[in-house]
Write a protein that holds these residues in place. Structure first.
Motif, PDB file in Angstrom:
ATOM      1  N   ALA A 158       0.819  -1.217   0.000  1.00 17.04           N
ATOM      2  CA  ALA A 158       0.000   0.000   0.000  1.00 17.04           C
ATOM      3  C   ALA A 158       0.851   1.265   0.000  1.00 17.04           C
ATOM      4  CB  ALA A 158      -0.937   0.003   1.209  1.00 17.04           C
ATOM      5  N   ALA A 159       1.899   1.309   0.811  1.00 16.23           N
ATOM      6  CA  ALA A 159       2.734   2.510   0.894  1.00 16.23           C
ATOM      7  C   ALA A 159       3.468   2.750  -0.415  1.00 16.23           C
ATOM      8  CB  ALA A 159       3.716   2.390   2.054  1.00 16.23           C
ATOM      9  N   ASP A 160       4.028   1.699  -0.983  1.00 15.06           N
ATOM     10  CA  ASP A 160       4.720   1.825  -2.269  1.00 15.06           C
ATOM     11  C   ASP A 160       3.781   2.379  -3.339  1.00 15.06           C
ATOM     12  OD1 ASP A 160       5.761  -0.509  -0.622  1.00 15.06           O
ATOM     13  OD2 ASP A 160       7.410  -0.288  -2.045  1.00 15.06           O
ATOM     14  N   SER A 161       2.571   1.825  -3.393  1.00 14.58           N
ATOM     15  CA  SER A 161       1.599   2.219  -4.398  1.00 14.58           C
ATOM     16  C   SER A 161       1.175   3.673  -4.212  1.00 14.58           C
ATOM     17  CB  SER A 161       0.382   1.297  -4.315  1.00 14.58           C
ATOM     18  OG  SER A 161      -0.640   1.720  -5.181  1.00 14.58           O
TER      19      SER A 161
ATOM     20  N   VAL B 199       2.358   2.589   7.811  1.00 15.53           N
ATOM     21  CA  VAL B 199       2.808   3.862   8.395  1.00 15.53           C
ATOM     22  C   VAL B 199       4.329   3.984   8.341  1.00 15.53           C
ATOM     23  CG1 VAL B 199       2.923   5.243  10.501  1.00 15.53           C
ATOM     24  CG2 VAL B 199       0.788   4.117   9.878  1.00 15.53           C
ATOM     25  N   THR B 200       5.024   2.899   8.678  1.00 20.17           N
ATOM     26  CA  THR B 200       6.484   2.923   8.649  1.00 20.17           C
ATOM     27  C   THR B 200       7.007   3.275   7.262  1.00 20.17           C
ATOM     28  OG1 THR B 200       6.610   1.260  10.402  1.00 20.17           O
ATOM     29  CG2 THR B 200       8.575   1.561   9.048  1.00 20.17           C
ATOM     30  N   MET B 201       6.452   2.638   6.238  1.00 19.44           N
ATOM     31  CA  MET B 201       6.960   2.859   4.893  1.00 19.44           C
ATOM     32  C   MET B 201       6.522   4.208   4.319  1.00 19.44           C
ATOM     33  SD  MET B 201       8.891   0.395   4.775  1.00 19.44           S
ATOM     34  CE  MET B 201       9.568   0.843   3.174  1.00 19.44           C
ATOM     35  N   LEU B 202       5.342   4.683   4.696  1.00 22.12           N
ATOM     36  CA  LEU B 202       4.949   6.033   4.274  1.00 22.12           C
ATOM     37  C   LEU B 202       5.891   7.071   4.874  1.00 22.12           C
ATOM     38  CD1 LEU B 202       1.028   5.949   4.458  1.00 22.12           C
ATOM     39  CD2 LEU B 202       2.460   5.972   2.407  1.00 22.12           C
TER      40      LEU B 202
ATOM     41  N   PHE C 272       7.941   9.396   2.249  1.00 21.23           N
ATOM     42  CA  PHE C 272       7.651  10.831   2.292  1.00 21.23           C
ATOM     43  C   PHE C 272       8.637  11.574   3.185  1.00 21.23           C
ATOM     44  CE2 PHE C 272       3.496   9.155   0.923  1.00 21.23           C
ATOM     45  CZ  PHE C 272       3.336   9.925  -0.229  1.00 21.23           C
ATOM     46  N   GLY C 273       9.131  10.906   4.234  1.00 19.77           N
ATOM     47  CA  GLY C 273      10.138  11.524   5.082  1.00 19.77           C
ATOM     48  C   GLY C 273      11.415  11.828   4.315  1.00 19.77           C
TER      49      GLY C 273
END
Length: 268
Positions: free
Chosen positions: A72-75, A121-124, A128-129
């Motif tokens: 989900a985060a990658d996408s 959350v970690t990967m977002l 983005f970080g």
């Protein structure tokens, strides 16, 4: 995207179709941010986007995504990159809740909660970080919970994931601070939303008793802490009084209360 076009600064809010996430979106629109609103409720998130566009005159896009999925985060990050969006504010608000013993909970519900609260959350924050760090500016708000310090029966997975979010957020706050990126963990107590499956009557009762907080009040306090650069905030005076008391409850008493509750619930 045309090479002469500048990326559009905006706020990305997950779980924005209702409750706290909806209030975060409203307040950010009020501040003039364009919005990318993400939820797994396709019709509702489109309706919220239309409402905020009409009311505040900002750009607001609704995007339907299941953020509990492994990719989900990658996408989502790739979607923003393709659209030329420059995310200045990231609000990781999407979450789920269930109350039951670990051994009596469907494994798929456990996997969904861990995926949504921890993996995504970690990967977002990672993706983005890094982009915010490169630009020298950005804000990340992660929704933890007061339950992060309450290892009570029935919320073992929920409390553990919220504890992870709290400690993770505090750590990356220090990692990113010198690069102009602010990270805040918001750790509320109970909030008057549908997350806990409370009826409207019990939500109103909780508000009158001061046990529950209104989602708009919580969102306002959360954003104020974020833009002030605070590492962690627990909104509500009652919560500050309750947390030390909860930590003092002995395990023997917790088990006794659990047995009594189970007896009255199941009659055995």
């Amino acid at each position: 995207m045309n090479a002469q076009q500048r990326p559009t600064p905006l706020a990305l809010v997950t779980g924005a179709s209702s409750g706290i996430g909806y209030q975060y979106a409203r307040l950010l629109a009020e501040k003039g941010y364009d919005l990318l609103l993400v939820s797994n409720e396709e019709l509702r998130i489109a309706e919220v986007a239309r409402e905020l566009r009409r009311q505040f005159g900002v750009r607001a896009d609704g995007l339907c995504r299941d953020l509990s999925l492994a990719d989900a985060a990658d996408s989502l990050f790739e979607y923003t990159r393709q659209q030329g969006f420059e995310v200045e504010v990231l609000v990781n608000n999407a979450g789920v809740f269930f109350f039951d013993d670990l051994t009596e909970t469907d494994s798929r519900r456990i996997e969904r909660m861990i995926g949504l609260h921890v993996q995504t959350v970690t990967m977002l924050c990672r993706y983005f970080g890094a982009a915010m760090k490169a630009r020298g500016k950005g804000y990340i708000l992660n929704m933890s919970s007061m339950s992060a310090g309450m290892p009570f029966p029935g919320i073992s997975v929920y409390a553990a994931t919220k504890s992870y979010l709290k400690q993770f957020s505090k750590a990356i706050h220090n990692e990113l601070y010198d690069y102009g990126v602010r990270v805040t963990a918001v750790c509320p107590g109970a909030v008057a939303t549908d997350l806990y499956n409370l009826s409207g009557h019990y939500q109103r009762l909780g508000l009158r008793l001061g046990i529950l907080m209104r989602p708009e009040r919580l969102a306002r306090k959360g954003l104020r802490a974020l833009f002030a650069g605070r590492r962690c905030v627990t909104p509500g005076a009652v919560n500050h009084l309750f947390m030390p008391l909860a930590a003092l409850v002995p395990s023997r008493l917790i088990r006794l209360i659990k047995r009594r509750a189970k007896f009255y619930r199941y009659g055995r």
